[in-house]
Motif scaffolding. Structure first.
Motif, mmCIF file in Angstrom:
data_model
loop_
_atom_site.group_PDB
_atom_site.id
_atom_site.type_symbol
_atom_site.label_atom_id
_atom_site.label_comp_id
_atom_site.label_asym_id
_atom_site.label_seq_id
_atom_site.Cartn_x
_atom_site.Cartn_y
_atom_site.Cartn_z
ATOM 1 N N SER A 107 -3.908 -2.714 -3.489
ATOM 2 C CA SER A 107 -2.858 -2.598 -3.971
ATOM 3 C C SER A 107 -2.609 -3.180 -5.939
ATOM 4 N N VAL A 108 -3.059 -3.983 -6.104
ATOM 5 C CA VAL A 108 -3.134 -4.665 -7.234
ATOM 6 C C VAL A 108 -3.742 -3.899 -8.630
ATOM 7 N N THR A 109 -4.965 -3.701 -7.960
ATOM 8 C CA THR A 109 -5.643 -2.745 -8.725
ATOM 9 C C THR A 109 -6.041 -1.207 -8.376
ATOM 10 N N GLY A 110 -4.989 -1.010 -7.573
ATOM 11 C CA GLY A 110 -5.085 0.842 -7.185
ATOM 12 C C GLY A 110 -6.019 1.671 -6.790
ATOM 13 N N LEU A 111 -6.925 0.307 -6.534
ATOM 14 C CA LEU A 111 -8.573 1.207 -5.735
ATOM 15 C C LEU A 111 -8.702 1.884 -5.047
ATOM 16 N N LYS A 143 11.912 1.812 -4.707
ATOM 17 C CA LYS A 143 13.296 1.874 -4.289
ATOM 18 C C LYS A 143 12.427 1.649 -3.071
ATOM 19 N N LEU A 144 11.183 2.497 -2.344
ATOM 20 C CA LEU A 144 10.769 2.631 -0.878
ATOM 21 C C LEU A 144 10.347 1.161 -0.365
ATOM 22 N N LEU A 164 0.596 -1.315 -0.355
ATOM 23 C CA LEU A 164 0.299 0.038 -0.124
ATOM 24 C C LEU A 164 0.949 1.106 -0.141
ATOM 25 N N ILE A 165 1.900 1.237 0.874
ATOM 26 C CA ILE A 165 2.945 2.341 0.530
ATOM 27 C C ILE A 165 2.743 2.589 -0.567
ATOM 28 N N ASN A 166 3.942 1.950 -1.111
ATOM 29 C CA ASN A 166 4.392 1.453 -2.538
ATOM 30 C C ASN A 166 3.517 2.182 -4.001
ATOM 31 N N VAL A 178 4.483 7.567 7.928
ATOM 32 C CA VAL A 178 5.105 7.317 9.458
ATOM 33 C C VAL A 178 4.739 5.503 8.641
ATOM 34 N N ASP A 179 6.244 4.856 9.027
ATOM 35 C CA ASP A 179 5.419 3.151 8.632
ATOM 36 C C ASP A 179 5.848 2.395 10.076
ATOM 37 N N LEU A 180 4.882 1.641 10.900
ATOM 38 C CA LEU A 180 5.446 1.891 11.719
ATOM 39 C C LEU A 180 5.224 -0.273 12.283
#
Ligand code: GDP
Length: 314
Positions: A292-296, A158-159, A149-151, A185-187
């Protein structure tokens, strides 16, 4: 002012996904049966309004003084996330982001991510970057789809690599500065199947310290895997955040897995999840479906973050 917003508004029309939210706001009531799972919450979660509320215009309060709130507005207020600056009486279905309960208000603005920069990994809340910029913490069970999701949000490969390398090795709070103005912020993920009790306790004290002490935290995005039935650990986490008045948005992930070979569909899992937490909330927290696959839900989530952020920034 967000230039894409008028286009968004057109796109929103008739695009609401699942849960039959479209019919929520069409008078006259009776209210649809499918909505009942969101009814009768008994604890207020002041999503996004707990930061310096005294300095904000309260449109709904002044209107409410003049006329009693209609059944429709009361209902909208209970099941929808009505942001600051919007009177529940004025909510129409094209103001609701598709696949969510989120109403878009006047604070929504520029939302696209132009640049993102990794700033710091912190081992303790007090080591986090010290500045006034607002931030959103992303939290969820291990394997929920957080890195993906962050990506997808930042569109930077790269992230993802960076996140993958760090998560699992050591538990760190990772700050990413977006457009030089706000943080993602990634926890650490929770609920590692094989984690010992000690490791779980560590996670709790570590992450709880962050939630309770981070003044610039606008909201937590609590990721929930919509391809599986509600999980106890997610419910516990949501309830802990709720009890501590930490504003949150439920971000349901993997909503593309529409035809699982067995089990329930994502929208059914989402409804079951909401049903299980409803007793704890007078007003339901914001929620949104993503993949994250379809961008929904990606652009919609970014727009939602913009309105929370801009309100906080005033
Ligand atoms: P993390 O451990 O929470 O960072 O999860 P990851 O982002 O590494 O994803 C865990 C697994 O779920 C991977 O196999 C991903 O390919 C898969 N995944 C993540 N997001 C989605 C999604 O939106 N749809 C589908 N179908 N799979 C996903």
């Amino acid at each position: 002012v967000n230039q894409s917003f008028p286009i968004k508004k057109m796109l929103l029309r008739n695009r609401l996904l699942s849960l039959n939210l479209t019919s929520f706001l069409s008078p006259p009531s009776p209210l649809p049966k499918s909505a009942s799972f969101l009814f009768s919450f008994n604890k207020t979660i002041a999503h996004s309004t707990h930061k310096r509320p005294e300095s904000k215009p309260d449109v709904s309060a002044s209107r409410a003084a003049k006329q009693p709130m209609s059944e429709r507005a009361r209902f909208a207020k209970t099941v929808l996330f009505v942001p600051p600056g919007v009177d529940p009486e004025d909510v129409t279905d094209e103001m609701i982001l598709p696949g969510s309960n989120i109403v878009v208000g006047p604070y929504a603005g520029h939302s696209q991510i132009k640049e993102v920069e990794f700033v710091k990994s912190s081992g303790r809340a007090k080591d986090c970057p010290k500045d006034d910029r607002p931030e959103f913490a992303i939290l969820g069970r291990s394997n929920v789809g957080k890195s993906s999701l962050i990506n997808a949000l930042v569109r930077k490969k790269k992230l993802l690599l960076l996140l993958r390398n760090q998560v699992g090795k050591t538990q760190l709070i990772n700050h990413f500065l977006v457009n030089k103005s706000w943080y993602i912020v990634d926890l650490p993920g929770y609920g590692f199947a094989r984690a010992s009790d000690a490791a779980r306790t560590d996670w709790s004290s570590f992450t709880k310290g962050y939630f309770l002490n981070r003044d610039t935290l606008v909201a937590v995005l609590l990721l929930i895997d919509a391809s599986v039935p509600p999980q106890r650990i997610d419910l516990d986490c949501a309830n802990w955040l709720g009890r501590n008045n930490i504003p949150m948005t439920f971000v349901f992930t993997k909503c593309d897995k529409l035809k699982a070979s067995k089990g329930k569909r994502p929208d059914e899992n989402i409804r079951d999840f909401q049903e299980l937490i409803r007793e704890n909330y007078k007003q339901h927290p914001a929620w949104i479906m993503t993949s994250s696959v379809t961008g929904l839900g990606r652009d919609e989530l970014l727009l939602h973050l913009s309105q929370l952020r801009n309100y906080w920034d005033q």
